[in-house]
Motif scaffolding. Structure first.
Motif, short mmCIF file in Angstrom:
data_model
loop_
_atom_site.label_atom_id
_atom_site.label_comp_id
_atom_site.label_asym_id
_atom_site.label_seq_id
_atom_site.Cartn_x
_atom_site.Cartn_y
_atom_site.Cartn_z
N GLU B 122 -56.82 50.97 8.32
CA GLU B 122 -56.17 50.05 7.40
C GLU B 122 -55.01 50.77 6.74
OE1 GLU B 122 -58.56 48.02 4.37
OE2 GLU B 122 -60.20 48.18 5.81
N ALA B 123 -53.88 50.12 6.73
CA ALA B 123 -52.72 50.71 6.07
C ALA B 123 -52.18 49.73 5.04
CB ALA B 123 -51.64 51.05 7.09
N THR B 124 -51.98 50.20 3.83
CA THR B 124 -51.40 49.35 2.79
C THR B 124 -50.25 50.09 2.13
OG1 THR B 124 -53.13 50.14 1.32
CG2 THR B 124 -53.41 47.94 2.21
N LEU B 125 -49.27 49.32 1.74
CA LEU B 125 -48.11 49.90 1.05
C LEU B 125 -48.00 49.22 -0.30
CD1 LEU B 125 -45.60 51.75 1.37
CD2 LEU B 125 -44.38 49.78 2.19
N ARG B 126 -48.13 50.01 -1.34
CA ARG B 126 -48.07 49.44 -2.67
C ARG B 126 -47.35 50.40 -3.62
NH1 ARG B 126 -51.29 49.30 -7.25
NH2 ARG B 126 -50.93 47.39 -8.42
N ASP B 127 -46.38 49.89 -4.32
CA ASP B 127 -45.63 50.67 -5.32
C ASP B 127 -45.11 51.99 -4.75
OD1 ASP B 127 -45.93 48.81 -7.30
OD2 ASP B 127 -47.73 49.72 -8.14
N GLY B 128 -44.69 51.97 -3.49
CA GLY B 128 -44.14 53.18 -2.91
C GLY B 128 -45.16 54.21 -2.48
N ILE B 129 -46.42 53.82 -2.43
CA ILE B 129 -47.46 54.72 -1.93
C ILE B 129 -48.08 54.06 -0.69
CG2 ILE B 129 -49.69 55.83 -2.38
CD1 ILE B 129 -47.90 57.06 -4.30
N LEU B 130 -48.04 54.77 0.42
CA LEU B 130 -48.67 54.27 1.64
C LEU B 130 -50.08 54.83 1.69
CD1 LEU B 130 -48.43 52.95 4.53
CD2 LEU B 130 -47.78 55.21 5.31
N THR B 131 -51.04 53.94 1.78
CA THR B 131 -52.44 54.38 1.83
C THR B 131 -53.01 54.02 3.19
OG1 THR B 131 -52.61 53.89 -0.52
CG2 THR B 131 -54.66 54.26 0.65
N LEU B 132 -53.55 55.01 3.85
CA LEU B 132 -54.18 54.80 5.15
C LEU B 132 -55.66 55.08 5.02
CD1 LEU B 132 -51.82 56.67 7.59
CD2 LEU B 132 -52.37 54.28 7.68
N VAL B 133 -56.47 54.13 5.42
CA VAL B 133 -57.91 54.38 5.43
C VAL B 133 -58.35 54.39 6.88
CG1 VAL B 133 -60.16 53.60 4.64
CG2 VAL B 133 -58.18 53.30 3.18
N LEU B 134 -58.79 55.55 7.33
CA LEU B 134 -59.19 55.71 8.72
C LEU B 134 -60.70 55.86 8.77
CD1 LEU B 134 -56.54 58.22 8.49
CD2 LEU B 134 -56.40 56.96 10.60
N SER B 135 -61.31 55.01 9.56
CA SER B 135 -62.76 55.06 9.67
C SER B 135 -63.14 56.14 10.68
CB SER B 135 -63.25 53.69 10.12
OG SER B 135 -64.64 53.69 10.19
N LYS B 136 -64.07 56.99 10.28
CA LYS B 136 -64.49 58.06 11.19
C LYS B 136 -65.28 57.50 12.36
CE LYS B 136 -64.90 61.78 7.84
NZ LYS B 136 -65.86 62.63 7.14
N ALA B 137 -65.17 58.17 13.48
CA ALA B 137 -65.96 57.76 14.65
C ALA B 137 -67.44 58.00 14.36
CB ALA B 137 -65.52 58.55 15.86
N GLU B 138 -68.27 57.20 14.99
CA GLU B 138 -69.71 57.22 14.70
C GLU B 138 -70.31 58.63 14.66
OE1 GLU B 138 -71.99 55.27 12.90
OE2 GLU B 138 -70.32 53.97 13.41
N PRO B 139 -70.06 59.49 15.67
CA PRO B 139 -70.69 60.82 15.63
C PRO B 139 -70.20 61.70 14.48
CG PRO B 139 -69.65 60.40 17.77
CD PRO B 139 -69.27 59.29 16.88
N ALA B 140 -69.02 61.39 13.96
CA ALA B 140 -68.46 62.24 12.91
C ALA B 140 -68.92 61.84 11.51
CB ALA B 140 -66.94 62.19 12.97
#
Lengths: 128, 148
Positions: B122-140
């Motif tokens: 998930e990537a969101t851009l708000r107030d000049g901050i880009l936030t990326l939320v990356l889901s870890k793969a199941e084994p990790a």
């Protein structure tokens, strides 16, 4: 030396913890045309309600507080809580009452319109 | 005689170096910088934070004035690359008095500490901050181990 220090130490414990936020000057662009002066200031991550703009006695001061709310464990952090603060001198020709600001994509844009008297005027020559 | 000349040349070269250093001083003079941060860090790309919430990796990037369509995010295995372009936003017909922000293109790449599920980013851009939320793969992902 030691005695003196003891005198200066306060008896009561201050429970309030003073949070020191580093202050930096935001990068700005300033542009001007006949009608107004534009001021762009980079303030990434600052919420609209945390920005204060004051014009007092020919001085424009900007202040924006950013709070980075960390989640989980911090792997690394290159930016954190910060206060953007910068002061500018505003020329007399600015109509202070008409100044307005917008915030978009972390960039604060200030419109500083010039007062009517300061705008350039074309003077027509009347035929006699 | 020629060796003397070379000495003179060397002296003038040293003076040129000094002059360019002094010119450089003022460039950095009123640049904002974080305490402890290396000078010129802003030139090497936007500042980034990385957080690990167990199930997710969260990356935040400072990208003021960059529009959504000017950002590109690529993920290949555990290699993440963020490219962006910042355009001048001063409208036409204005004379410029100060230019500190400027136009720039940047690339920043990360080697993620864990394998991630490329489909769940998930990537969101708000107030000049880009936030990326990356889901870890199941084994990790972290697992609770029960003691029997």
């Amino acid at each position: 030396m030691n005695e003196r220090q003891d005198i200066a130490v306060r008896d009561e414990q201050l429970n309030e913890r003073k949070v020191q936020v580093p202050v930096v000057a935001p990068l700005v662009d300033i542009a001007e045309n006949d009608q107004e002066i534009l001021l762009y200031a980079d303030m990434p991550g600052v919420d609209r309600k945390d920005i204060s703009i004051n014009i007092d006695n020919g001085r424009l001061s900007l202040s924006g507080l950013r709070e980075v709310k960390p989640v989980g464990a911090v792997s690394w952090e290159e930016f954190g809580d910060i206060e953007y603060r910068r002061t500018f001198s505003v020329p007399q020709t600015i109509d202070v009452g008409a100044v307005h600001a917008e915030l978009k994509d972390g960039v604060l844009l200030l419109h500083l319109p010039k007062s009517e008297a300061a705008k350039p005027r074309q003077i027509e020559i009347k035929t006699a | 005689m020629w060796t003397r000349m070379r000495d003179f040349d060397r002296m003038f070269q040293a003076m040129d170096v000094l002059q360019s250093r002094l010119n450089g001083l003022f460039q950095y003079y009123d640049r904002p910088r974080l305490p402890g941060a290396v000078w010129g860090l802003s030139e090497s790309g936007p500042r980034a934070n990385m957080y690990d919430t167990g199930d997710n990796i969260e990356i935040r990037l400072e990208v003021p004035g960059v529009k959504r369509e000017d950002l590109s995010i690529k993920l290949q295995g555990n290699y993440l690359e963020i490219k962006g372009e910042r355009r001048a936003d001063t409208p036409e017909g204005y004379t410029s008095h100060r230019r500190e922000r400027g136009e720039s293109t940047f690339t920043r790449s990360f080697t993620l500490p864990a394998d991630v599920d490329a489909a769940k980013v998930e990537a969101t851009l708000r107030d000049g901050i880009l936030t990326l939320v990356l889901s870890k793969a199941e084994p990790a992902k972290p697992k609770q181990i029960l003691i029997s």
